[in-house]
Design a protein around this motif. Sequence first.
Motif, PDB file in Angstrom:
ATOM      1  N   ARG A 107       0.830  -1.199   0.000  1.00  0.00           N
ATOM      2  CA  ARG A 107       0.000   0.000   0.000  1.00  0.00           C
ATOM      3  C   ARG A 107       0.871   1.257   0.000  1.00  0.00           C
ATOM      4  NH1 ARG A 107      -4.840  -1.688   4.237  1.00  0.00           N
ATOM      5  NH2 ARG A 107      -5.837  -3.189   2.835  1.00  0.00           N
ATOM      6  N   ILE A 108       1.943   1.248   0.762  1.00  0.00           N
ATOM      7  CA  ILE A 108       2.867   2.383   0.774  1.00  0.00           C
ATOM      8  C   ILE A 108       3.404   2.622  -0.631  1.00  0.00           C
ATOM      9  CG2 ILE A 108       5.147   3.157   1.584  1.00  0.00           C
ATOM     10  CD1 ILE A 108       4.492   1.699   4.249  1.00  0.00           C
ATOM     11  N   ASP A 109       3.827   1.547  -1.286  1.00  0.00           N
ATOM     12  CA  ASP A 109       4.359   1.660  -2.647  1.00  0.00           C
ATOM     13  C   ASP A 109       3.319   2.242  -3.604  1.00  0.00           C
ATOM     14  OD1 ASP A 109       6.707   0.560  -1.683  1.00  0.00           O
ATOM     15  OD2 ASP A 109       6.313  -1.443  -2.493  1.00  0.00           O
ATOM     16  N   LYS A 110       2.061   1.786  -3.497  1.00  0.00           N
ATOM     17  CA  LYS A 110       1.006   2.305  -4.373  1.00  0.00           C
ATOM     18  C   LYS A 110       0.813   3.798  -4.150  1.00  0.00           C
ATOM     19  CE  LYS A 110      -2.759   0.001  -5.417  1.00  0.00           C
ATOM     20  NZ  LYS A 110      -3.968  -0.846  -5.435  1.00  0.00           N
ATOM     21  N   LEU A 111       0.782   4.205  -2.890  1.00  0.00           N
ATOM     22  CA  LEU A 111       0.588   5.623  -2.576  1.00  0.00           C
ATOM     23  C   LEU A 111       1.781   6.459  -3.038  1.00  0.00           C
ATOM     24  CD1 LEU A 111      -1.074   5.198   0.922  1.00  0.00           C
ATOM     25  CD2 LEU A 111      -2.142   6.209  -1.113  1.00  0.00           C
ATOM     26  N   GLU A 112       2.976   5.931  -2.867  1.00  0.00           N
ATOM     27  CA  GLU A 112       4.166   6.676  -3.286  1.00  0.00           C
ATOM     28  C   GLU A 112       4.229   6.825  -4.798  1.00  0.00           C
ATOM     29  OE1 GLU A 112       7.488   4.880  -1.240  1.00  0.00           O
ATOM     30  OE2 GLU A 112       7.107   6.145   0.520  1.00  0.00           O
ATOM     31  N   ARG A 113       3.735   5.836  -5.543  1.00  0.00           N
ATOM     32  CA  ARG A 113       3.735   5.932  -7.004  1.00  0.00           C
ATOM     33  C   ARG A 113       2.893   7.097  -7.508  1.00  0.00           C
ATOM     34  NH1 ARG A 113       4.095   0.239  -6.778  1.00  0.00           N
ATOM     35  NH2 ARG A 113       1.856  -0.058  -6.898  1.00  0.00           N
ATOM     36  N   ILE A 114       1.892   7.509  -6.736  1.00  0.00           N
ATOM     37  CA  ILE A 114       1.066   8.640  -7.173  1.00  0.00           C
ATOM     38  C   ILE A 114       1.472   9.937  -6.468  1.00  0.00           C
ATOM     39  CG2 ILE A 114      -0.887   7.219  -7.868  1.00  0.00           C
ATOM     40  CD1 ILE A 114      -2.267   8.097  -5.227  1.00  0.00           C
ATOM     41  N   GLY A 115       2.581   9.895  -5.709  1.00  0.00           N
ATOM     42  CA  GLY A 115       3.108  11.106  -5.086  1.00  0.00           C
ATOM     43  C   GLY A 115       2.435  11.496  -3.788  1.00  0.00           C
ATOM     44  N   PHE A 116       1.934  10.515  -3.049  1.00  0.00           N
ATOM     45  CA  PHE A 116       1.252  10.788  -1.779  1.00  0.00           C
ATOM     46  C   PHE A 116       2.155  11.575  -0.836  1.00  0.00           C
ATOM     47  CE2 PHE A 116      -0.385   9.703   2.446  1.00  0.00           C
ATOM     48  CZ  PHE A 116      -1.736   9.934   2.269  1.00  0.00           C
ATOM     49  N   VAL A 117       1.594  12.577  -0.168  1.00  0.00           N
ATOM     50  CA  VAL A 117       2.341  13.412   0.783  1.00  0.00           C
ATOM     51  C   VAL A 117       2.229  12.778   2.171  1.00  0.00           C
ATOM     52  CG1 VAL A 117       2.503  15.711   1.834  1.00  0.00           C
ATOM     53  CG2 VAL A 117       1.850  15.479  -0.569  1.00  0.00           C
ATOM     54  N   TRP A 118       3.346  12.222   2.671  1.00  0.00           N
ATOM     55  CA  TRP A 118       3.325  11.565   3.980  1.00  0.00           C
ATOM     56  C   TRP A 118       3.382  12.562   5.129  1.00  0.00           C
ATOM     57  CZ3 TRP A 118       1.553   6.956   3.833  1.00  0.00           C
ATOM     58  CH2 TRP A 118       1.826   6.127   2.757  1.00  0.00           C
ATOM     59  N   ASP A 119       4.111  13.636   4.944  1.00  0.00           N
ATOM     60  CA  ASP A 119       4.241  14.646   5.993  1.00  0.00           C
ATOM     61  C   ASP A 119       3.531  15.897   5.504  1.00  0.00           C
ATOM     62  OD1 ASP A 119       4.897  16.364   8.011  1.00  0.00           O
ATOM     63  OD2 ASP A 119       7.063  16.221   7.741  1.00  0.00           O
ATOM     64  N   ASN A 120       2.320  16.119   6.005  1.00  0.00           N
ATOM     65  CA  ASN A 120       1.536  17.241   5.509  1.00  0.00           C
ATOM     66  C   ASN A 120       1.653  18.491   6.377  1.00  0.00           C
ATOM     67  OD1 ASN A 120       0.069  16.261   7.670  1.00  0.00           O
ATOM     68  ND2 ASN A 120      -1.908  16.581   6.692  1.00  0.00           N
ATOM     69  N   ARG A 121       2.615  18.519   7.282  1.00  0.00           N
ATOM     70  CA  ARG A 121       2.796  19.718   8.099  1.00  0.00           C
ATOM     71  C   ARG A 121       3.141  20.888   7.185  1.00  0.00           C
ATOM     72  NH1 ARG A 121       6.787  16.996  12.298  1.00  0.00           N
ATOM     73  NH2 ARG A 121       7.456  16.200  10.313  1.00  0.00           N
ATOM     74  N   GLY A 122       2.404  21.951   7.325  1.00  0.00           N
ATOM     75  CA  GLY A 122       2.625  23.130   6.495  1.00  0.00           C
ATOM     76  C   GLY A 122       1.933  23.066   5.146  1.00  0.00           C
ATOM     77  N   MET A 123       1.323  21.937   4.827  1.00  0.00           N
ATOM     78  CA  MET A 123       0.664  21.791   3.529  1.00  0.00           C
ATOM     79  C   MET A 123      -0.468  22.806   3.389  1.00  0.00           C
ATOM     80  SD  MET A 123      -0.966  18.361   1.844  1.00  0.00           S
ATOM     81  CE  MET A 123      -2.150  18.089   3.144  1.00  0.00           C
ATOM     82  N   GLU A 124      -1.257  23.009   4.430  1.00  0.00           N
ATOM     83  CA  GLU A 124      -2.367  23.960   4.382  1.00  0.00           C
ATOM     84  C   GLU A 124      -1.854  25.354   4.043  1.00  0.00           C
ATOM     85  OE1 GLU A 124      -5.751  23.476   4.980  1.00  0.00           O
ATOM     86  OE2 GLU A 124      -5.374  21.328   4.995  1.00  0.00           O
ATOM     87  N   THR A 125      -0.769  25.755   4.688  1.00  0.00           N
ATOM     88  CA  THR A 125      -0.209  27.085   4.462  1.00  0.00           C
ATOM     89  C   THR A 125       0.297  27.222   3.036  1.00  0.00           C
ATOM     90  OG1 THR A 125       0.467  27.136   6.765  1.00  0.00           O
ATOM     91  CG2 THR A 125       1.478  28.748   5.303  1.00  0.00           C
ATOM     92  N   ARG A 126       1.016  26.229   2.547  1.00  0.00           N
ATOM     93  CA  ARG A 126       1.574  26.302   1.188  1.00  0.00           C
ATOM     94  C   ARG A 126       0.477  26.375   0.136  1.00  0.00           C
ATOM     95  NH1 ARG A 126       4.800  21.964   3.025  1.00  0.00           N
ATOM     96  NH2 ARG A 126       3.718  20.596   1.598  1.00  0.00           N
ATOM     97  N   LEU A 127      -0.597  25.609   0.350  1.00  0.00           N
ATOM     98  CA  LEU A 127      -1.652  25.557  -0.663  1.00  0.00           C
ATOM     99  C   LEU A 127      -2.551  26.776  -0.637  1.00  0.00           C
ATOM    100  CD1 LEU A 127      -2.628  21.820  -0.481  1.00  0.00           C
ATOM    101  CD2 LEU A 127      -1.435  22.974  -2.315  1.00  0.00           C
ATOM    102  N   SER A 128      -2.718  27.385   0.530  1.00  0.00           N
ATOM    103  CA  SER A 128      -3.626  28.518   0.614  1.00  0.00           C
ATOM    104  C   SER A 128      -2.919  29.857   0.435  1.00  0.00           C
ATOM    105  CB  SER A 128      -4.363  28.498   1.953  1.00  0.00           C
ATOM    106  OG  SER A 128      -3.434  28.605   3.017  1.00  0.00           O
TER     107      SER A 128
END
Length: 144
Positions: A107-128
Amino acid sequence: AKKKLEECDEIEDPEEIEELERLASLSTGMTEERVRLLDAEDFIWDPFNHAWEQKYNEFCMFVRMNGHTAIRSRRKGYDPLARWAEIQRKNYRKKVDGEKTTLTQERIDKLERIGFVWDNRGMETRLSAKPARAADGKELKSTI
């Protein structure tokens, strides 16, 4: 079914081997005929894996529609999918810490193949955040 598996050591087709192993592992006393009938009706043998795969497919659809994997719960209609993504992150941290989790390497491999973000800290700030602009006022390209 176990006898059938032992007699077929020369089978090389991975799908056939997997099917025989599944049949051999059934401890319900169910006959092969009943298993065959249930298979013909697309019976779901592993509902937990089936549910994970459904959410994964929804997530892939989100990625295709939005061009990124940084799903946020504030996006209308994506709360359940955002919660699922956060559960994957939580399970990943557990796996890294050596704790028991349902998140397999497959499952990790499948998620990584599509570029899954494992560490989303700061993701809200970057996207908004508003797009960065150069001194001449032109928008700079994002690296997200």
